[in-house]
Motif scaffolding. Structure first.
Motif, mmCIF file in Angstrom:
data_model
loop_
_atom_site.group_PDB
_atom_site.id
_atom_site.type_symbol
_atom_site.label_atom_id
_atom_site.label_comp_id
_atom_site.label_asym_id
_atom_site.label_seq_id
_atom_site.Cartn_x
_atom_site.Cartn_y
_atom_site.Cartn_z
ATOM 1 N N GLU A 139 -0.554 6.884 11.148
ATOM 2 C CA GLU A 139 -1.803 7.190 12.036
ATOM 3 C C GLU A 139 -2.730 6.244 12.188
ATOM 4 O OE1 GLU A 139 -1.856 12.203 10.937
ATOM 5 O OE2 GLU A 139 -2.810 10.658 9.618
ATOM 6 N N PHE A 140 -3.130 5.575 11.027
ATOM 7 C CA PHE A 140 -3.957 4.497 11.027
ATOM 8 C C PHE A 140 -3.608 3.204 11.975
ATOM 9 C CE2 PHE A 140 -6.291 0.702 9.138
ATOM 10 C CZ PHE A 140 -7.481 1.069 9.747
ATOM 11 N N ALA A 141 -2.231 2.913 11.626
ATOM 12 C CA ALA A 141 -1.565 2.182 12.462
ATOM 13 C C ALA A 141 -1.859 2.191 13.852
ATOM 14 C CB ALA A 141 -0.212 1.658 12.161
ATOM 15 N N ILE A 156 2.641 0.661 18.319
ATOM 16 C CA ILE A 156 2.787 0.150 17.132
ATOM 17 C C ILE A 156 3.938 -0.869 17.101
ATOM 18 C CG2 ILE A 156 3.888 0.746 14.937
ATOM 19 C CD1 ILE A 156 2.374 3.508 14.869
ATOM 20 N N ASN A 157 5.122 -0.609 17.850
ATOM 21 C CA ASN A 157 6.158 -1.609 18.294
ATOM 22 C C ASN A 157 5.495 -3.129 18.736
ATOM 23 O OD1 ASN A 157 7.930 0.134 17.119
ATOM 24 N ND2 ASN A 157 8.816 0.852 19.121
ATOM 25 N N GLU A 158 4.764 -2.851 19.779
ATOM 26 C CA GLU A 158 4.239 -3.780 20.413
ATOM 27 C C GLU A 158 3.193 -5.050 19.356
ATOM 28 O OE1 GLU A 158 4.282 -6.307 23.635
ATOM 29 O OE2 GLU A 158 5.104 -4.471 23.332
ATOM 30 N N ALA A 159 2.450 -3.961 18.621
ATOM 31 C CA ALA A 159 1.628 -4.680 17.581
ATOM 32 C C ALA A 159 2.330 -5.308 16.373
ATOM 33 C CB ALA A 159 0.378 -3.694 16.981
ATOM 34 N N LEU A 188 4.843 1.767 7.807
ATOM 35 C CA LEU A 188 3.960 2.573 8.372
ATOM 36 C C LEU A 188 4.771 3.772 8.734
ATOM 37 C CD1 LEU A 188 3.087 -0.148 11.072
ATOM 38 C CD2 LEU A 188 1.791 0.338 9.000
ATOM 39 N N ASP A 189 4.432 4.677 7.692
ATOM 40 C CA ASP A 189 5.134 6.017 7.735
ATOM 41 C C ASP A 189 3.903 7.260 7.410
ATOM 42 O OD1 ASP A 189 4.661 5.874 5.080
ATOM 43 O OD2 ASP A 189 6.659 5.184 4.554
ATOM 44 N N ASP A 190 4.393 8.270 6.602
ATOM 45 C CA ASP A 190 3.596 9.546 6.684
ATOM 46 C C ASP A 190 3.176 9.363 5.477
ATOM 47 O OD1 ASP A 190 5.943 10.001 5.237
ATOM 48 O OD2 ASP A 190 6.235 11.866 6.350
ATOM 49 N N THR A 191 3.321 8.382 4.558
ATOM 50 C CA THR A 191 2.471 8.261 3.114
ATOM 51 C C THR A 191 1.025 7.950 3.607
ATOM 52 O OG1 THR A 191 2.938 5.853 3.047
ATOM 53 C CG2 THR A 191 4.586 7.355 2.115
ATOM 54 N N LEU A 192 0.041 8.626 2.476
ATOM 55 C CA LEU A 192 -1.477 8.300 2.777
ATOM 56 C C LEU A 192 -1.644 6.830 2.528
ATOM 57 C CD1 LEU A 192 -2.533 11.506 1.073
ATOM 58 C CD2 LEU A 192 -2.097 11.334 3.378
ATOM 59 N N ILE A 193 -2.477 6.456 3.638
ATOM 60 C CA ILE A 193 -3.022 5.172 3.400
ATOM 61 C C ILE A 193 -4.126 4.902 2.461
ATOM 62 C CG2 ILE A 193 -4.469 5.060 5.544
ATOM 63 C CD1 ILE A 193 -3.463 2.208 6.160
ATOM 64 N N THR A 194 -4.210 3.771 1.964
ATOM 65 C CA THR A 194 -5.026 3.643 0.880
ATOM 66 C C THR A 194 -6.366 2.512 1.511
ATOM 67 O OG1 THR A 194 -4.267 1.555 -0.292
ATOM 68 C CG2 THR A 194 -3.675 3.478 -1.145
ATOM 69 N N GLU A 226 -7.514 0.050 0.325
ATOM 70 C CA GLU A 226 -7.034 -1.480 0.510
ATOM 71 C C GLU A 226 -5.805 -1.858 1.396
ATOM 72 O OE1 GLU A 226 -5.888 -2.343 -3.690
ATOM 73 O OE2 GLU A 226 -3.989 -0.788 -3.512
ATOM 74 N N GLU A 227 -4.899 -0.777 1.683
ATOM 75 C CA GLU A 227 -3.858 -1.238 2.647
ATOM 76 C C GLU A 227 -4.557 -1.270 4.104
ATOM 77 O OE1 GLU A 227 -0.160 1.203 0.526
ATOM 78 O OE2 GLU A 227 -1.691 2.215 1.799
ATOM 79 N N ALA A 228 -5.706 -0.353 4.286
ATOM 80 C CA ALA A 228 -6.353 -0.352 5.470
ATOM 81 C C ALA A 228 -6.826 -1.641 5.741
ATOM 82 C CB ALA A 228 -7.433 0.856 5.654
ATOM 83 N N ALA A 229 -7.743 -2.365 4.436
ATOM 84 C CA ALA A 229 -8.422 -3.567 4.741
ATOM 85 C C ALA A 229 -7.466 -4.528 4.940
ATOM 86 C CB ALA A 229 -8.852 -3.676 3.121
ATOM 87 N N TYR A 230 -6.190 -4.451 4.454
ATOM 88 C CA TYR A 230 -4.980 -5.559 4.704
ATOM 89 C C TYR A 230 -4.709 -5.617 6.308
ATOM 90 C CZ TYR A 230 -0.567 -7.772 4.373
ATOM 91 O OH TYR A 230 0.484 -8.597 4.503
ATOM 92 N N ILE A 231 -4.547 -4.385 6.789
ATOM 93 C CA ILE A 231 -4.296 -3.948 8.459
ATOM 94 C C ILE A 231 -5.395 -4.902 9.021
ATOM 95 C CG2 ILE A 231 -3.911 -2.755 9.743
ATOM 96 C CD1 ILE A 231 -2.520 -0.757 8.226
ATOM 97 N N ILE A 232 -6.519 -4.607 8.859
ATOM 98 C CA ILE A 232 -7.720 -5.248 9.612
ATOM 99 C C ILE A 232 -7.912 -6.415 9.373
ATOM 100 C CG2 ILE A 232 -10.238 -5.102 9.879
ATOM 101 C CD1 ILE A 232 -8.797 -2.592 10.794
ATOM 102 N N ASP A 233 -7.490 -7.074 8.069
ATOM 103 C CA ASP A 233 -8.136 -8.477 7.885
ATOM 104 C C ASP A 233 -6.743 -9.426 8.772
ATOM 105 O OD1 ASP A 233 -8.961 -10.853 6.643
ATOM 106 O OD2 ASP A 233 -7.097 -10.819 5.420
#
Length: 695
Positions: free
Chosen positions: A144-146, A163-166, A178-184, A186-193
């Motif tokens: 969802e976040f991705a 998502i595929n394009e990114a 990038l699945d249905d597990t809850l994102i933490t 720190e993982e969100a920070a990793y995606i943004i960075d």
């Protein structure tokens, strides 16, 4: 340099202070460097007791991350007192009729600290509400976040697998499931960075207006207070605070058409827009509502660029006060911005204003500019005022990344046409569009976008407001004179004057016919722009109703020409076209179901006789029509050297320097009291439902 000083921004989504120590609870995080990186970039603030890296990311926290990462300013909202209203969203091709439900908040279950961010990303279509519920504390999955991030990168309206394009571009990390597990967190920070630390990725923030038409101050639409450039200035400054390299652009028709604009021949508008820090505007058709020399003096006065690649002196030389395009450099990305003016603009303003200039084909001019800027630029923006041709441009000209289209008064979401993103910015200072262009490796890959309805919920910028107030005081001294009285309201709307008989237009035509002691007078519906309320009538009311500097003239022409002119006036029906003729000295009947060119049924003179095709009549028109404007080539008595088959079938008898409003003013001074009357001057057989506005 921007002329106004920064003021305090009421709501910030992040802290801009630099903390003395990093978060104490991220030492063992696998994503420590990413967290520190986005912290240093002021994207995150963290909690007072640490970052809490392994906690699940909630939806409201995701909203804040998305807003700060992609440089989206707060979405202003206006609380509704009507509990029965349901939120509506601005859509592509929305009209400028703003509903209260469009500016009310979307979410009803969000805390104050995250409400601005939530409203912002919901309006940007990056996240959703359902039945008014955002579920702010609900955790998000990595998928969802991705997806929300990928939409912000590539554009919601972009018909791709986001998502595929990114992932293919490397902007989403491939080593994170990038699945249905809850994102933490720190993982969100990793995606943004992974995005913001990419040296080849750039966000170019742009604010856009269009068709301001001199609406410097606010005005009422129903129970809502709309508009005001001072409110737009507040939003512009908020974005400029986030990124000082932002661009502020306007898609034409800005200087004239309200009292405060026309009384000062556009100088008031230019001064306000200069103080706001506009970078460029394009010439629209109404930029020629005063003489061309006045427009060039405004271009010289402006502290921003006036663009038009296809506006020339009649001898083929290019005016030194204008520019066909310019190239702005934003974070090492070269952005070419070219201006295109509708080549039919000369037909929609009066000839005397444009007799010394010409407009070349806007499509051909665009192709020529593209050849010139292709090697000089990374991103191409077409800042255009092409009316119905806005949507045609991407089919005619390759290589345009973004087209900002003015002239249609459309306020809506961006839309892709071919490979070009078309922006519909709205009109009358009641709207503002933020479009942030995302660039990777010097190529545009996508965008984020929001549309702002400008209401009283937005604070007015004090310095811009002061400039407007000073002009308003000067204007008020001139405009408050009472000159007559209306016994009842003279109603106005575009459909009223552009597709059927209208009492105020009747009176305008009567005043012109009486002024010249003529047989007939024609008032084009597009020249009447407001109604008159019951009660005292001021000079301000007259200027509002008749804002254009159209002079009245007397011609002689025959009955067959009059018939053809009336046929021309109804050929766009049921579209509410500005060339629709209001009349004095005759009445006419047409069939709304017949094809264009075959609609006229009859024309009746005041004595009950039919129009005599062979007889010569004395007819009052305005110099806009006298130059062949709106297709009235049969009345073309000024444009003697016109090409493309435009020929006059009429003779100029008397030219005056009296504007329509001057003649109406003189009529009112003598009459003192006026009453709205409909006299069946226009009869429609098989009437149709009115359609879109033209002209």
């Amino acid at each position: 340099m921007k002329k106004f000083a920064p003021i305090a921004i009421a709501t910030m989504l992040m802290s801009t202070a630099v903390y003395a120590t990093p978060f104490e609870d991220i030492e063992n995080s696998a994503y420590k460097e990413a967290i520190e990186s986005i912290y240093e970039k002021n994207i995150i603030q963290g909690k007072t007791d640490g970052f809490d890296p392994e906690a699940s990311l909630t939806r409201q926290e995701a909203a804040i991350l998305l807003q700060t990462t992609f440089k989206l300013i707060d979405m202003p909202y206006r609380e509704s007192q009507d509990e029965t209203l349901e939120k509506t969203f601005i859509s592509t091709d929305s009209s400028m009729t703003t509903l209260e439900s469009a500016v009310m908040p979307a979410a009803t279950d969000v805390a104050d600290w995250s409400k601005n961010a939530v409203e912002t990303v919901v309006e940007a279509r990056l996240m959703e509400v359902e039945a008014g519920l955002f579920n702010p504390t609900e955790p998000m999955t990595t998928e969802e976040f991705a997806l929300a991030v990928a939409k912000a990168l590539y554009g919601v309206e972009n018909n791709i697998e986001h998502i595929n394009e990114a992932l293919k571009s490397g902007l989403l990390p491939s080593d994170l499931e990038l699945d249905d597990t809850l994102i933490t967190r720190e993982e969100a920070a990793y995606i943004i960075d992974n995005i913001v630390s990419n040296e080849n990725f750039t966000i170019i923030p742009i604010m856009i207006t269009a068709d301001i038409h001199g609406h410097l101050d606010s005005y009422m639409q129903g129970d809502m207070e709309l508009g005001a450039l001072a409110r737009i200035a507040t939003l512009v400054e908020e974005l400029r605070y986030i990124d000082e390299n932002m661009l502020l652009l306007d898609a034409g028709d800005s200087p004239y058409n309200t009292n405060i604009a026309n009384l000062f021949e556009g100088r008031s508008t230019i001064d306000v827009m200069s103080a706001m820090g506009y970078d460029a505007t394009v010439l629209g058709n109404h930029d020629f509502d005063f003489v061309f020399e006045n427009l060039l003096s405004l271009a010289d006065r402006a502290e921003y660029k006036m663009l038009s690649a296809n506006t020339y002196w009649k001898d083929g030389t290019y005016p030194e006060e204008l520019e066909p395009y310019y190239i702005a450099e934003v974070d090492d990305v070269k952005v070419a911005i070219m201006g295109l003016t509708d080549h039919n603009s000369i037909l929609t303003t009066h000839y005397t204003n444009t007799k010394d200039m010409m407009l070349t084909d806007h499509f051909d001019s665009a192709r020529e500019v593209m050849e010139e800027i292709e090697e000089q630029s990374d991103v191409v923006i077409a800042l255009v005022h092409l009316h119905s041709h806005n949507k045609q441009l991407p089919y005619e000209v390759d290589g345009i990344d973004v087209e900002i289209g003015g002239g249609n008064d459309i306020f809506g979401r961006p839309e892709y046409i071919e490979d070009t993103l078309l922006i519909n910015p709205g009109a009358h200072s009641a709207s503002l569009t933020q479009i942030n262009i995302n660039v990777l490796d010097k190529e545009m890959i996508g965008y984020t976008a929001n549309q702002f309805v400008i209401t009283e919920a937005i604070e007015e910028h004090p310095e811009i407001k002061q400039i407007i107030d000073e002009y308003s005081i000067e204007m008020g001294n001139l405009m408050d004179e009472v000159v007559g009285y209306a016994t009842a309201q003279f109603a106005w709307s575009a459909p009223l004057v552009r597709s059927q008989e209208n009492a105020l237009a009747n009176l305008a035509a009567d005043s012109q016919r009486e002024y010249f002691e003529a047989d007939i007078a024609f008032q084009n519906g597009g020249g009447v722009r407001d109604g008159i309320e019951e009660g005292p009538i001021t000079l301000n009311d007259i200027y509002s109703a008749f804002p254009f500097d159209n002079r009245v003239i007397l011609i002689e022409t025959t009955g067959d020409v009059i018939w053809d002119a009336l046929e021309n006036g109804v050929d766009s029906y049921p579209a509410t076209n500005g060339k629709f003729l209001q009349v004095s000295g005759l009445s006419y009947k047409f069939d709304g179901s017949m094809p264009a060119g075959e609609r006229m049924i009859s024309v009746t003179m005041p004595d009950g006789s039919d129009l005599d095709f062979d007889k010569t009549y004395r007819v009052v028109i305005n110099d806009f029509m006298g130059g062949g404007g709106d297709g009235y080539d049969m009345f073309n008595v000024f444009n003697e050297d016109a090409e493309d088959g435009i020929t006059s079938r009429s003779t100029l008898i008397l030219e005056t320097n009296d504007y329509i409003r001057d003649v109406f003013y003189k009529y009112l001074i003598e009459a003192q009291e006026i009453t709205p009357v409909l006299e069946n001057r226009i009869e429609i057989v098989n009437p149709q439902e009115t359609d879109s506005k033209i002209g």
